[in-house]
Design an enzyme around this catalytic site. Structure first.
Site, PDB file in Angstrom:
ATOM      1  N   ASP A 116      -0.512   7.101  -4.639  1.00 20.13           N
ATOM      2  CA  ASP A 116      -0.624   6.446  -3.955  1.00 20.13           C
ATOM      3  C   ASP A 116       0.235   5.356  -3.854  1.00 20.13           C
ATOM      4  OD1 ASP A 116      -2.225   5.023  -1.752  1.00 20.13           O
ATOM      5  OD2 ASP A 116      -4.047   6.213  -2.277  1.00 20.13           O
ATOM      6  N   ASP A 227       0.015   5.109   2.174  1.00 21.21           N
ATOM      7  CA  ASP A 227      -0.846   4.144   2.030  1.00 21.21           C
ATOM      8  C   ASP A 227      -0.506   2.905   3.302  1.00 21.21           C
ATOM      9  OD1 ASP A 227      -3.257   2.569   1.187  1.00 21.21           O
ATOM     10  OD2 ASP A 227      -2.614   0.679   2.079  1.00 21.21           O
ATOM     11  N   GLU A 296      -0.586   8.018   6.337  1.00 22.04           N
ATOM     12  CA  GLU A 296      -1.922   8.078   6.125  1.00 22.04           C
ATOM     13  C   GLU A 296      -1.759   6.937   6.744  1.00 22.04           C
ATOM     14  OE1 GLU A 296      -6.241   4.994   5.286  1.00 22.04           O
ATOM     15  OE2 GLU A 296      -3.852   4.624   4.302  1.00 22.04           O
ATOM     16  N   HIS A 368     -11.758   7.495   0.143  1.00 16.70           N
ATOM     17  CA  HIS A 368     -11.984   6.489  -0.753  1.00 16.70           C
ATOM     18  C   HIS A 368     -12.656   5.820   0.259  1.00 16.70           C
ATOM     19  CE1 HIS A 368      -7.920   6.370   0.465  1.00 16.70           C
ATOM     20  NE2 HIS A 368      -8.403   4.609  -0.177  1.00 16.70           N
ATOM     21  N   ASP A 369     -12.225   6.307   1.687  1.00 16.88           N
ATOM     22  CA  ASP A 369     -12.865   5.425   2.783  1.00 16.88           C
ATOM     23  C   ASP A 369     -14.009   5.876   3.722  1.00 16.88           C
ATOM     24  OD1 ASP A 369     -11.144   3.725   1.612  1.00 16.88           O
ATOM     25  OD2 ASP A 369      -9.505   4.275   3.004  1.00 16.88           O
TER      26      ASP A 369
HETATM   27  C1  NOJ Z   1      -5.896   2.326   3.225  1.00 18.39           C
HETATM   28  C2  NOJ Z   1      -6.623   2.257   2.296  1.00 18.39           C
HETATM   29  O1  NOJ Z   1      -7.305   3.441   1.849  1.00 18.39           O
HETATM   30  C3  NOJ Z   1      -7.931   1.446   1.789  1.00 18.39           C
HETATM   31  O2  NOJ Z   1      -9.191   2.163   0.697  1.00 18.39           O
HETATM   32  C4  NOJ Z   1      -6.732   0.056   1.628  1.00 18.39           C
HETATM   33  O3  NOJ Z   1      -8.218  -0.529   1.616  1.00 18.39           O
HETATM   34  C5  NOJ Z   1      -6.656  -0.478   2.880  1.00 18.39           C
HETATM   35  N1  NOJ Z   1      -5.438   1.089   3.027  1.00 18.39           N
HETATM   36  C6  NOJ Z   1      -5.736  -1.320   2.094  1.00 18.39           C
HETATM   37  O4  NOJ Z   1      -4.517  -0.761   1.312  1.00 18.39           O
END
Ligand code: NOJ
Length: 610
Positions: A116, A227, A296, A368-369
């Site tokens: 990441d 990210d 992302e 994970h989100d």
């Molecule tokens: C996206 C990530 O997937 C998430 O887990 C994170 O909290 C935010 N970006 C901030 O880095």
């Protein structure tokens, strides 16, 4: 089958428009959330040695690439997405030697490792930010510093809110600006106040990021998941002022129910996005081979995905888009709505159409989100419906064109946490949102908010990996010094890797088949995609075509028996026998009978060779 043995898609078959086809054209990526994967030292947190100890499991599953959520040195305000040293491993996870060992052991098994890369922001404990607090330091301009609004006194009791440079809210609640008394100014943080945004306008920031990326690639990592990489270029007026700032020619948006305005339209896919990504490609990846980049991309449209991932433009290999996981709610994620299948199909169709001629799609329903997909769009209320719906949702996703991402435990059909109390949650997003929406802005009732967090909170996917039926699910030893950092899901007694590994009817066995199909059948990886029966509310059906080969994919996305819609029924009308069934969530005779009867049983899904 892992990267080293997987069949290569011949260049006569077009994938993303590059020649030769990229090595990852028929690869499958597996995401590891290290803190919840495998603990080896009994501190209740997963570690790198734990990942190394599970590589044989991942090789057996057949995935090609592992994406590790951040393991760098970090105060862990956002579980590692707040990095204080990019070139070291957090002691919670181990050491650089452990990382080298993991890389070597993974490579031995033909598995690649993608790290990441969190460079929209650092931790506020990073040396760059510490130095930036001094206006005379060479790092003074490495972050987005702004003075308090004229006529207000920043930082003094009673002065806030109102002194902040503009009205932007943070994604994790409250203002996106934090006052720093040492510097006497505010800094921008789109996420938590411990995650200050880096100023990518400054070439020295970009140089430092590229140097760090090169350092990791030289060390042996195989690429990066980047990210929120599409938030790095912010829109300013000609004099460099942000929207809504005092004297700016640009207004920010009106404030919403929580009292803040949305920065996204000004920070997502900004004016220098392409320039920064192309520069990164040149400075970091040119001359290297065998890597993978995935960005992302909140706020990026399917059309822009085509541009950014078109190899001719030299930016990124693929992006994660979010429309398909963001639409099933009433404005905010804490007010979830049931799945509107025609809407999901139309979003996915938009993604697929955009990369028809060039560029590439990533495919995911979990990370994970996100909550666990089997609880979100499937049915985890009984063992039978859990297994069937997990398989149906897996088949649906994996039969699209693009690169599938499996989030740890998805291959077991792991479910949401089903927590009922606030003190069971650990995630700052959920906890801040509760405080802000329930206690401060009073825009949602406690009951409704708890239900919202239970349905959409990020901790749903962060409970420990369920390896076996022992007290901590094999994530950590039963006699470990510390309990897991977040509760193990009690259903681990029934849902776990040990129980599924050798069971030919398990979700695990089904995912193995899905992965193998992508490796073995170029039509799955690269065939044209065509949606059928767009408006049907229960059946998700499409075809995949490559030369003379044609697959029909049918998925009943509901727990009831449904009729086959017209276009699908017409294609399935003639002479389908068991030998046409490539994979199905019941068995082949059942799939043949269902298609002959023009109906599908609950969560019945199949791939048929036409
Ligand atoms: C996206 C990530 O997937 C998430 O887990 C994170 O909290 C935010 N970006 C901030 O880095």
């Amino acid at each position: 089958m892992t990267t080293s043995q997987r069949t290569v898609i011949p260049d006569s078959i077009r994938t993303n428009g590059a020649t030769p086809n990229p090595w990852w054209s028929n690869a499958v990526v597996y995401q590891i959330y290290p803190r919840s994967f495998q603990d080896t030292n009994g501190d209740g947190l997963g570690d790198l040695k734990g990942i190394t100890s599970r590589l044989d499991y991942l090789a057996d599953l057949g995935v090609d690439v592992l994406w590790l959520s951040p393991v760098y040195k970090s105060p862990q305000d956002d579980n590692g997405y707040d990095i204080s040293d990019y070139q070291d491993i957090d002691p919670l996870f181990g050491t650089l030697d452990d990382m080298d060992e993991l890389l070597a052991e993974a490579h031995k098994r033909g598995l690649k490792i993608v790290m990441d890369l969190v460079v929209n922001h650092t931790s506020d404990e990073h040396a760059w930010f510490e130095a930036s607090k001094n206006k005379d330091d060479e790092h003074a301009d490495w972050y987005w510093w702004r003075p308090a609004r004229p006529g207000t006194t920043a930082g003094e009791p009673g002065a806030e809110p109102g002194a902040e440079p503009n009205q932007w809210g943070s994604y994790f609640g409250g203002s996106a600006w934090e006052y720093c008394p040492e510097r006497g100014e505010y800094y921008l943080h789109q996420f938590s106040k411990k995650q200050p945004d880096l100023n990518w306008e400054n070439p020295a920031v970009r140089r430092a990021v590229y140097d760090m990326m090169n350092w990791w690639l030289d060390r042996g990592v195989d690429g990066f998941r980047m990210d929120v990489i599409t938030l790095i270029s912010k829109r300013t007026d000609l004099s460099g002022k942000l929207p809504g700032e005092y004297g700016s020619e640009l207004d920010d948006l009106p404030v919403g129910e929580e009292g803040y305005s949305n920065p996204n339209p000004f920070c997502a896919d900004g004016p220098r996005q392409d320039e920064f990504l192309a520069e990164m490609r040149r400075e970091v990846f040119e001359g290297r081979e065998g890597f993978l980049t995935v960005g992302e991309a909140p706020g990026v449209t399917a059309q822009r995905n085509e541009y950014i991932t078109d190899p001719a433009n030299g930016e990124l290999d693929m992006l994660f888009l979010f429309e398909h996981v963001d639409f099933d709610c009433e404005g905010v994620k804490w007010k979830p709505l049931p799945l509107d299948l025609p809407k999901l199909k139309s979003i996915m169709a938009g993604y697929q159409a955009a990369v028809k001629n060039a560029g590439w799609a990533s495919l995911f329903t979990g990370n994970h989100d996100q909550p666990r997909v089997v609880s979100r769009w499937g049915d985890d209320s009984s063992e039978e419906s859990r297994v069937r719906s997990a398989k149906a949702l897996g088949l649906m996703l994996h039969m699209h064109r693009g690169t599938p991402y499996i989030y740890q435990g998805e291959e077991l059909g792991m479910t949401d946490a089903h927590f009922t109390r606030l003190d069971q949650y650990r995630d700052l997003e959920s906890l801040n949102a509760y405080r802000q929406r329930v206690e401060e802005a009073k825009v949602q009732s406690p009951e409704s908010m708890l239900a919202g967090i239970a349905a959409r909170g990020r901790d749903n996917s962060r409970t420990p990996m369920q390896w076996d039926g022992s007290v901590y699910a094999g994530f950590t030893a039963p006699d470990a010094a510390k309990e897991p950092w977040i509760s193990v899901n009690p259903n681990h007694a029934a849902i776990n890797a040990a129980g599924e590994f050798d069971d030919p009817d398990s979700v695990y066995a089904f995912y193995k088949q899905l992965i193998a199909l992508r490796h073995d059948m170029p039509v799955v990886a690269a065939g044209d995609w065509h949606l059928l029966d767009a408006d049907d509310a229960h059946v998700y059906a499409f075809t995949r075509t490559l030369g003379d080969e044609k697959l029909l994919v049918v998925v009943n996305m509901s727990g009831r028996t449904v009729d086959l819609p017209r276009e699908t029924a017409e294609l399935a009308a003639a002479g389908i026998t068991e030998s046409n069934v490539v994979i199905s969530t019941y068995d082949a005779p059942h799939a043949v009978a269902s298609l002959a009867n023009r109906e599908l049983d609950p969560w019945e899904a199949a791939v048929i060779q036409l």
